[in-house]
Design an enzyme around this catalytic site. Structure first.
Site, PDB file in Angstrom:
ATOM      1  N   ASP A  13       0.885  -1.146   0.000  1.00  0.00           N
ATOM      2  CA  ASP A  13       0.000   0.000   0.000  1.00  0.00           C
ATOM      3  C   ASP A  13       0.933   1.209   0.000  1.00  0.00           C
ATOM      4  O   ASP A  13       2.090   1.106   0.409  1.00  0.00           O
ATOM      5  CB  ASP A  13      -0.892  -0.028   1.247  1.00  0.00           C
ATOM      6  CG  ASP A  13      -1.785   1.186   1.342  1.00  0.00           C
ATOM      7  OD1 ASP A  13      -2.365   1.587   0.319  1.00  0.00           O
ATOM      8  OD2 ASP A  13      -1.881   1.749   2.444  1.00  0.00           O
ATOM      9  N   ASP A  15       0.155   5.110   0.899  1.00  0.00           N
ATOM     10  CA  ASP A  15       0.003   6.069   2.000  1.00  0.00           C
ATOM     11  C   ASP A  15      -0.148   5.344   3.328  1.00  0.00           C
ATOM     12  O   ASP A  15      -1.044   4.518   3.493  1.00  0.00           O
ATOM     13  CB  ASP A  15      -1.194   6.989   1.742  1.00  0.00           C
ATOM     14  CG  ASP A  15      -1.066   7.750   0.431  1.00  0.00           C
ATOM     15  OD1 ASP A  15       0.056   8.179   0.091  1.00  0.00           O
ATOM     16  OD2 ASP A  15      -2.084   7.903  -0.267  1.00  0.00           O
ATOM     17  N   TYR A  24      -4.670  12.466   1.030  1.00  0.00           N
ATOM     18  CA  TYR A  24      -4.775  12.895  -0.367  1.00  0.00           C
ATOM     19  C   TYR A  24      -3.471  13.471  -0.921  1.00  0.00           C
ATOM     20  O   TYR A  24      -3.457  14.511  -1.573  1.00  0.00           O
ATOM     21  CB  TYR A  24      -5.934  13.881  -0.544  1.00  0.00           C
ATOM     22  CG  TYR A  24      -7.239  13.336  -0.028  1.00  0.00           C
ATOM     23  CD1 TYR A  24      -7.867  12.283  -0.673  1.00  0.00           C
ATOM     24  CD2 TYR A  24      -7.819  13.852   1.140  1.00  0.00           C
ATOM     25  CE1 TYR A  24      -9.052  11.755  -0.185  1.00  0.00           C
ATOM     26  CE2 TYR A  24      -8.999  13.325   1.630  1.00  0.00           C
ATOM     27  CZ  TYR A  24      -9.608  12.278   0.967  1.00  0.00           C
ATOM     28  OH  TYR A  24     -10.773  11.757   1.455  1.00  0.00           O
ATOM     29  N   THR A  55      -2.629   1.264  -4.558  1.00  0.00           N
ATOM     30  CA  THR A  55      -3.132   2.333  -3.694  1.00  0.00           C
ATOM     31  C   THR A  55      -4.495   2.843  -4.145  1.00  0.00           C
ATOM     32  O   THR A  55      -4.700   3.113  -5.329  1.00  0.00           O
ATOM     33  CB  THR A  55      -2.101   3.493  -3.631  1.00  0.00           C
ATOM     34  OG1 THR A  55      -2.613   4.560  -2.839  1.00  0.00           O
ATOM     35  CG2 THR A  55      -1.733   4.028  -5.005  1.00  0.00           C
ATOM     36  N   ASN A  56      -5.416   2.964  -3.213  1.00  0.00           N
ATOM     37  CA  ASN A  56      -6.689   3.632  -3.480  1.00  0.00           C
ATOM     38  C   ASN A  56      -6.403   5.125  -3.542  1.00  0.00           C
ATOM     39  O   ASN A  56      -5.729   5.664  -2.658  1.00  0.00           O
ATOM     40  CB  ASN A  56      -7.698   3.363  -2.355  1.00  0.00           C
ATOM     41  CG  ASN A  56      -8.253   1.955  -2.369  1.00  0.00           C
ATOM     42  OD1 ASN A  56      -8.146   1.232  -3.346  1.00  0.00           O
ATOM     43  ND2 ASN A  56      -8.859   1.562  -1.259  1.00  0.00           N
ATOM     44  N   GLN A  57      -6.918   5.781  -4.562  1.00  0.00           N
ATOM     45  CA  GLN A  57      -6.728   7.228  -4.711  1.00  0.00           C
ATOM     46  C   GLN A  57      -8.065   7.902  -4.994  1.00  0.00           C
ATOM     47  O   GLN A  57      -8.325   8.385  -6.094  1.00  0.00           O
ATOM     48  CB  GLN A  57      -5.698   7.518  -5.817  1.00  0.00           C
ATOM     49  CG  GLN A  57      -4.287   7.124  -5.454  1.00  0.00           C
ATOM     50  CD  GLN A  57      -3.776   7.910  -4.258  1.00  0.00           C
ATOM     51  OE1 GLN A  57      -3.885   9.134  -4.197  1.00  0.00           O
ATOM     52  NE2 GLN A  57      -3.225   7.202  -3.271  1.00  0.00           N
ATOM     53  N   SER A  58      -8.910   7.921  -3.959  1.00  0.00           N
ATOM     54  CA  SER A  58     -10.241   8.503  -4.128  1.00  0.00           C
ATOM     55  C   SER A  58     -10.192  10.010  -4.329  1.00  0.00           C
ATOM     56  O   SER A  58     -11.185  10.608  -4.727  1.00  0.00           O
ATOM     57  CB  SER A  58     -11.129   8.171  -2.931  1.00  0.00           C
ATOM     58  OG  SER A  58     -10.712   8.877  -1.777  1.00  0.00           O
ATOM     59  N   ARG A 112     -10.861  -1.105  -6.267  1.00  0.00           N
ATOM     60  CA  ARG A 112     -10.811  -0.407  -4.976  1.00  0.00           C
ATOM     61  C   ARG A 112     -10.733  -1.419  -3.836  1.00  0.00           C
ATOM     62  O   ARG A 112     -11.618  -2.238  -3.648  1.00  0.00           O
ATOM     63  CB  ARG A 112     -12.032   0.489  -4.798  1.00  0.00           C
ATOM     64  CG  ARG A 112     -11.980   1.273  -3.493  1.00  0.00           C
ATOM     65  CD  ARG A 112     -13.059   2.344  -3.412  1.00  0.00           C
ATOM     66  NE  ARG A 112     -13.023   2.968  -2.103  1.00  0.00           N
ATOM     67  CZ  ARG A 112     -12.130   3.868  -1.713  1.00  0.00           C
ATOM     68  NH1 ARG A 112     -11.203   4.285  -2.546  1.00  0.00           N
ATOM     69  NH2 ARG A 112     -12.163   4.375  -0.495  1.00  0.00           N
ATOM     70  N   ASP A 138      -1.739  -0.998   5.827  1.00  0.00           N
ATOM     71  CA  ASP A 138      -2.001  -0.434   7.150  1.00  0.00           C
ATOM     72  C   ASP A 138      -3.486  -0.400   7.503  1.00  0.00           C
ATOM     73  O   ASP A 138      -3.858   0.142   8.535  1.00  0.00           O
ATOM     74  CB  ASP A 138      -1.400   0.975   7.263  1.00  0.00           C
ATOM     75  CG  ASP A 138      -2.026   1.978   6.300  1.00  0.00           C
ATOM     76  OD1 ASP A 138      -2.553   1.561   5.242  1.00  0.00           O
ATOM     77  OD2 ASP A 138      -1.973   3.187   6.592  1.00  0.00           O
TER      78      ASP A 138
END
Length: 186
Positions: A13, A15, A24, A55-58, A112, A138
């Site tokens: 992951d 962040d 963000y 990585t999720n980047q919403s 996601r 994490d």
């Protein structure tokens, strides 16, 4: 061209694992590497693992930044890693979020986390051997994505990431362990 033999992979992951989670992050000035992050990637490279970031980047779906910003940041991170002899073989990010214009990135809904789409995509495109592969994350969603992809998930709770990785690969020196959803903390 000879076929490349499958190898175990380490999925990170981003962040909260490779860099501090500031919320963000999409610019280089927001990146503060976690202690031992660069050394951990280099250790895995030298041990023969493929290394990936998922990585999720919403923030993309939320309109805070765009896909180009994420890709530029990943290129910048790759250069910083390379300056220290470390390499991420491939990067995946998910711009989708179900609460923010979900139709815009609907094609990425299964990427996601906790869904395993990013991991599965990398496993299709690279010669990944699931046995011995693992994800370091994490959040519970990271552990769920690892389990859904059929690999081990290890919860990183802070501290020296290189020491964390060293313990993981010392326990599996040949990278031959079975898959599972085990969780270890530091």
């Amino acid at each position: 061209m000879p076929e490349i033999a499958p190898r175990p992979a380490a999925f990170f992951d981003r962040d909260g694992v490779l860099n501090q989670d500031v919320g963000y992050a999409y610019r280089p000035d927001q990146i503060v590497w976690v202690d031992g992050a660069i050394d951990a990637v280099r250790r895995l490279n030298r041990a023969g693992y493929l290394v990936f970031v998922v990585t999720n980047q919403s923030g993309v779906a939320r309109g805070l930044y765009d896909s180009g910003d994420v890709e530029d940041l990943h290129r910048w991170m790759a250069v910083r890693l390379a300056e220290h002899g470390a390499t991420v073989d491939d990067w995946r990010y998910c711009p989708y979020h179900p609460d923010h214009r979900p139709e815009r990135f609907a094609a990425y809904a299964d990427w996601r986390k906790p869904a395993p789409g990013m991991l599965v995509d990398l496993m299709r495109r690279w010669p990944v051997r699931r046995a011995g592969s693992f994800l370091i994350g994490d959040r519970d969603s990271d552990m769920a994505a690892a389990a859904a992809a059929g690999i081990a998930g290890h919860h990183y709770g802070g501290g020296d990431l290189d020491a964390f990785v060293a313990r993981l690969i010392a326990a599996e020196p040949a990278g031959i362990s079975g898959a599972g959803g085990e969780e270890t903390g530091s």
